[in-house]
Write a protein that holds these residues in place. Structure first.
Motif, PDB file in Angstrom:
ATOM      1  N   PRO A 241      -8.182   5.881   2.444  1.00  0.00           N
ATOM      2  CA  PRO A 241      -7.738   7.349   2.912  1.00  0.00           C
ATOM      3  C   PRO A 241      -6.613   7.821   3.186  1.00  0.00           C
ATOM      4  N   THR A 242      -6.175   9.080   2.768  1.00  0.00           N
ATOM      5  CA  THR A 242      -4.952   9.528   3.048  1.00  0.00           C
ATOM      6  C   THR A 242      -4.647   9.783   4.678  1.00  0.00           C
ATOM      7  N   HIS A 243      -3.637   9.203   5.175  1.00  0.00           N
ATOM      8  CA  HIS A 243      -3.366   9.066   6.671  1.00  0.00           C
ATOM      9  C   HIS A 243      -1.921   9.347   6.925  1.00  0.00           C
ATOM     10  N   ASN A 244      -1.699  10.223   7.762  1.00  0.00           N
ATOM     11  CA  ASN A 244      -0.365  10.548   8.381  1.00  0.00           C
ATOM     12  C   ASN A 244      -0.128   9.435   9.482  1.00  0.00           C
ATOM     13  N   ALA A 245       0.734   8.558   8.887  1.00  0.00           N
ATOM     14  CA  ALA A 245       1.044   7.313   9.846  1.00  0.00           C
ATOM     15  C   ALA A 245       2.291   7.519  10.735  1.00  0.00           C
ATOM     16  N   TYR A 246       3.170   8.432  10.575  1.00  0.00           N
ATOM     17  CA  TYR A 246       4.511   8.640  11.065  1.00  0.00           C
ATOM     18  C   TYR A 246       4.678  10.297  11.609  1.00  0.00           C
ATOM     19  N   ASP A 247       4.658  10.578  12.934  1.00  0.00           N
ATOM     20  CA  ASP A 247       5.070  11.972  13.179  1.00  0.00           C
ATOM     21  C   ASP A 247       5.256  11.952  14.827  1.00  0.00           C
ATOM     22  N   LEU A 248       6.445  12.039  14.866  1.00  0.00           N
ATOM     23  CA  LEU A 248       7.059  11.883  16.189  1.00  0.00           C
ATOM     24  C   LEU A 248       6.630  12.899  17.076  1.00  0.00           C
ATOM     25  N   ALA A 249       6.699  14.176  16.714  1.00  0.00           N
ATOM     26  CA  ALA A 249       6.119  15.356  17.506  1.00  0.00           C
ATOM     27  C   ALA A 249       4.792  15.161  17.931  1.00  0.00           C
ATOM     28  N   ALA A 250       3.971  14.890  16.855  1.00  0.00           N
ATOM     29  CA  ALA A 250       2.521  14.543  17.227  1.00  0.00           C
ATOM     30  C   ALA A 250       2.467  13.484  18.476  1.00  0.00           C
ATOM     31  N   ALA A 251       3.210  12.272  18.081  1.00  0.00           N
ATOM     32  CA  ALA A 251       3.026  11.303  19.102  1.00  0.00           C
ATOM     33  C   ALA A 251       3.521  11.710  20.529  1.00  0.00           C
ATOM     34  N   ARG A 252       4.517  12.416  20.554  1.00  0.00           N
ATOM     35  CA  ARG A 252       5.085  12.895  21.886  1.00  0.00           C
ATOM     36  C   ARG A 252       3.963  13.736  22.618  1.00  0.00           C
ATOM     37  N   GLN A 253       3.471  14.672  21.775  1.00  0.00           N
ATOM     38  CA  GLN A 253       2.296  15.676  22.419  1.00  0.00           C
ATOM     39  C   GLN A 253       1.097  14.991  22.772  1.00  0.00           C
ATOM     40  N   LEU A 254       0.624  13.877  21.995  1.00  0.00           N
ATOM     41  CA  LEU A 254      -0.463  12.917  22.333  1.00  0.00           C
ATOM     42  C   LEU A 254      -0.206  12.390  23.746  1.00  0.00           C
ATOM     43  N   LEU A 255       1.076  11.765  23.780  1.00  0.00           N
ATOM     44  CA  LEU A 255       1.417  11.248  25.036  1.00  0.00           C
ATOM     45  C   LEU A 255       1.193  11.992  26.314  1.00  0.00           C
TER      46      LEU A 255
END
Length: 258
Positions: free
Chosen positions: A86-100
Motif C-alpha cells: 500500500p501507498t504509505h507516507n513514511a517520513y513527515d516530521l511535522a506530522a511526527a511532532r504533532q502526534l507527539l
C-alpha cells in the motif's frame, strides 16, 4: 579470487569505483524496529507513529549504508511478484511532532529515556546511532542504545524484555504472507504484543480467496493496518553485497554417478 560471500561496508564505495566484480542483488529482507506495545509509552499509537514518521530512511540508505539498499515505506518489499504494498507516507516530521504533542509530550517533554536493543553488528550499530540522533534532534527523545550478544537478544525477544528491538525479517517463501502473517495474533514471531481482530479477519479472508488480484488487495489492506498501528517500523530493504568475478558464469549442475 572469484567470489566472496559478503563485503564489509568500508570496502563498498571503493569497490564500486574500481571493481567490475561488485554485485548488489536485492533480497527479500526487511530491517525494522519491533516496538513492545505492552508497556508505556509504546502503548500509545501516537507515540509509535511519531517515531515511525521521524526516520529519514533515505539518508540511512544513501549516506550510511552503501550497497544499493532501499528505504522501506512498507514492510513487504515492493519487488515481490504478485503483490503491491500500500501507498504509505513514511517520513513527515511535522506530522511526527504533532502526534507527539497530541500524546501529551510536545518536544519529548515528560517522556522517559527509551532503549533500542540490538545485537553485535556493525550495520545495526550504525543504523541505531543514526536513528538515535534523529529522534533526539527532531523529537527531543532520549534514546539509549543497548548492545548484547545475538543469543541474549533472542532470549530477550522471546521473553518480551525490550522496548524497541532492531532486527530483520527474511522471506521464507515467495509470497507476501511470509511477511504479513507475522503480525497475526497467534504468530510465534510477533513479539510486539500487538494484535487487531480486523487484521486477523483480513488474513483469514485472503487465505480463503482464490482470485490472485482480490487476494493481493486484501493483503494490502492488512499491511495498511499494521503500518498505521506502528507496532513495527520498517527501515530499509536489504541487498546482498558481494564480489563476483566477471569470468564466473552460470553453468549446468554436474550429475554425480556412484
Amino acid at each position: 579470487m572469484h567470489a566472496t560471500w559478503a563485503l564489509p561496508l568500508s570496502k563498498v564505495l571503493r569497490a564500486a569505483r574500481k571493481l567490475p566484480a561488485l554485485r548488489t542483488d536485492p533480497t527479500l529482507q526487511t530491517y525494522l524496529f519491533r516496538l513492545n506495545v505492552r508497556s508505556p509509552p509504546f502503548d500509545d499509537v501516537r507515540v509509535r507513529r511519531a517515531l515511525a514518521l521521524s526516520i529519514d530512511r533515505r539518508l540511512i540508505t544513501d549516506k550510511i549504508l552503501p550497497g544499493g539498499r532501499q528505504p522501506a515505506s512498507s514492510f513487504v518489499p515492493p519487488f515481490l511478484k504478485g503483490y503491491t504494498p500500500p501507498t504509505h507516507n513514511a517520513y513527515d516530521l511535522a506530522a511526527a511532532r504533532q502526534l507527539l504533542a497530541d500524546s501529551g509530550h510536545p518536544g519529548g517533554q515528560g517522556l522517559p529515556p527509551v532503549e533500542i536493543l540490538y545485537n553485535n553488528s556493525e550495520i545495526l550499530r550504525l543504523v541505531a546511532e543514526a536513528i538515535q540522533q534523529m529522534w533526539h534532534r527532531d523529537l527531543g527523545i532520549d534514546a539509549r542504545l543497548v548492545n548484547q550478544e545475538f543469543k541474549v537478544v533472542m532470549a530477550s525477544r522471546r521473553a518480551g524484555d525490550f522496548q524497541i528491538l532492531l532486527g530483520d525479517w527474511t522471506a521464507d517463501y515467495l509470497d507476501a504472507t511470509t511477511f504479513l502473517d507475522l503480525w497475526r495474533h497467534d504468530s510465534g514471531n510477533n513479539y510486539t504484543g500487538w494484535s487487531d481482530p480486523a487484521y486477523d479477519a483480513l488474513a483469514a479472508r485472503a487465505e480463503a480467496t482464490v482470485d490472485p488480484a482480490v487476494r493481493a488487495a486484501l493483503l494490502a489492506q492488512e499491511e495498511s493496518i499494521v503500518l498505521e498501528a506502528a507496532p513495527i517500523i520498517p527501515i530499509y530493504f536489504n541487498t546482498h553485497v558481494f564480489l563476483l568475478h566477471p569470468s564466473v558464469k552460470a553453468g549446468s549442475p554436474r550429475r554425480w554417478i556412484t
